[in-house]
Design a protein around this motif. Structure first.
Motif, short mmCIF file in Angstrom:
data_model
loop_
_atom_site.label_atom_id
_atom_site.label_comp_id
_atom_site.label_asym_id
_atom_site.label_seq_id
_atom_site.Cartn_x
_atom_site.Cartn_y
_atom_site.Cartn_z
N ASP A 1 7.77 2.72 -7.38
CA ASP A 1 8.56 3.89 -7.76
C ASP A 1 8.31 4.97 -6.72
O ASP A 1 7.19 5.44 -6.58
N VAL A 2 9.34 5.31 -5.99
CA VAL A 2 9.21 6.31 -4.94
C VAL A 2 10.23 7.42 -5.17
O VAL A 2 11.24 7.22 -5.82
N THR A 3 9.94 8.57 -4.59
CA THR A 3 10.85 9.71 -4.75
C THR A 3 11.99 9.61 -3.73
O THR A 3 11.85 8.97 -2.68
N ASP B 1 22.78 3.80 -0.55
CA ASP B 1 22.26 5.15 -0.70
C ASP B 1 20.84 5.09 -1.24
O ASP B 1 20.29 4.01 -1.46
N LEU B 2 20.24 6.26 -1.44
CA LEU B 2 18.86 6.31 -1.91
C LEU B 2 18.71 5.71 -3.30
O LEU B 2 17.70 5.09 -3.61
N TRP B 3 19.73 5.86 -4.16
CA TRP B 3 19.66 5.29 -5.51
C TRP B 3 19.50 3.77 -5.43
O TRP B 3 18.71 3.18 -6.16
N ARG B 4 20.28 3.13 -4.56
CA ARG B 4 20.20 1.68 -4.42
C ARG B 4 18.84 1.24 -3.89
O ARG B 4 18.29 0.23 -4.32
N LEU B 5 18.31 1.99 -2.94
CA LEU B 5 16.97 1.69 -2.42
C LEU B 5 15.91 1.84 -3.52
O LEU B 5 15.01 1.01 -3.65
N ARG B 6 16.03 2.91 -4.29
CA ARG B 6 15.06 3.16 -5.36
C ARG B 6 15.13 2.04 -6.41
O ARG B 6 14.12 1.55 -6.88
N TRP B 7 16.33 1.65 -6.77
CA TRP B 7 16.51 0.59 -7.77
C TRP B 7 15.92 -0.72 -7.26
O TRP B 7 15.30 -1.47 -8.01
N PHE B 8 16.11 -1.02 -5.97
CA PHE B 8 15.51 -2.19 -5.35
C PHE B 8 13.99 -2.15 -5.52
O PHE B 8 13.37 -3.13 -5.94
N GLU C 1 0.85 -1.18 0.00
CA GLU C 1 0.00 0.00 0.00
C GLU C 1 0.89 1.23 0.00
O GLU C 1 2.03 1.21 0.42
N ARG C 2 0.34 2.32 -0.47
CA ARG C 2 1.10 3.55 -0.55
C ARG C 2 1.48 4.06 0.84
O ARG C 2 2.55 4.58 1.04
N VAL C 3 0.56 3.93 1.81
CA VAL C 3 0.86 4.39 3.16
C VAL C 3 1.94 3.48 3.76
O VAL C 3 1.77 2.29 3.88
N GLY C 4 3.06 4.07 4.08
CA GLY C 4 4.14 3.29 4.65
C GLY C 4 4.90 2.46 3.64
O GLY C 4 5.77 1.67 4.01
N ALA C 5 4.56 2.61 2.36
CA ALA C 5 5.21 1.79 1.33
C ALA C 5 6.72 2.05 1.28
O ALA C 5 7.50 1.12 1.10
N GLU C 6 7.11 3.30 1.46
CA GLU C 6 8.54 3.62 1.40
C GLU C 6 9.28 2.95 2.56
O GLU C 6 10.36 2.40 2.38
N ARG C 7 8.66 3.00 3.72
CA ARG C 7 9.26 2.37 4.91
C ARG C 7 9.36 0.85 4.70
O ARG C 7 10.38 0.24 5.00
N ASP C 8 8.30 0.25 4.16
CA ASP C 8 8.32 -1.18 3.86
C ASP C 8 9.39 -1.52 2.84
O ASP C 8 10.03 -2.57 2.93
#
Length: 133
Positions: A104-106, A88-95, A2-9
């Motif tokens: 896809d998160v900012t 870094d954030l790039w590696r997290l985003r790529w994951f 879900e979008r809520v907390g998706a970045e944390r997950d």
């Protein structure tokens, strides 16, 4: 997710994936004390710079290694001088983009998620993070 907390997950999923890779590598290479030792093994040519271990393919690069799970999920990690895993954030985003259901998160949302996970995660140098001991 879900979008809520998706970045944390997503960040927690990355950390979980790193732990799974660590476990798989230790089973496959019993002499391995930590995943970072893969760099030394590859540099000394006792291990190929790319290959397959367990359910992961890997590619050693510069200061780190990229692992790809059988399901296509990619975990790229660098290693600090002390052998700790850093990202870094790039590696997290790529994951997130490589997940079976891509997310896809900012960078701003990822940064907030990382900061919300302190003290589990620490910033080891500007923009680079590690799991606290």
């Amino acid at each position: 997710m879900e979008r809520v907390g998706a970045e944390r997950d997503l960040v927690l999923g990355y950390v979980h994936a790193l732990n799974a890779i660590d476990a798989a590598m230790r089973v496959a290479i019993p002499s391995l004390e930590r995943v970072a030792d893969v760099l030394g093994l590859a540099r000394s040519r006792r291990l190929s710079r790319r290959g397959h271990i367990g359910s992961y393919s890997y590619t050693v690069h510069g200061a780190g290694c990229r692992f790809v799970c059988d399901n296509g999920t990619e975990v790229d990690v660098d290693f600090a001088a002390d052998g700790s895993e850093v990202f870094d954030l790039w590696r997290l985003r790529w994951f997130g983009l490589s997940l079976p259901e891509p997310l896809d998160v900012t960078d701003q949302d990822l940064r907030s998620a990382v900061w919300s996970l302190q003290p589990l995660l620490i910033e080891v140098r500007p923009g680079w993070f590690s799991v606290a001991n």
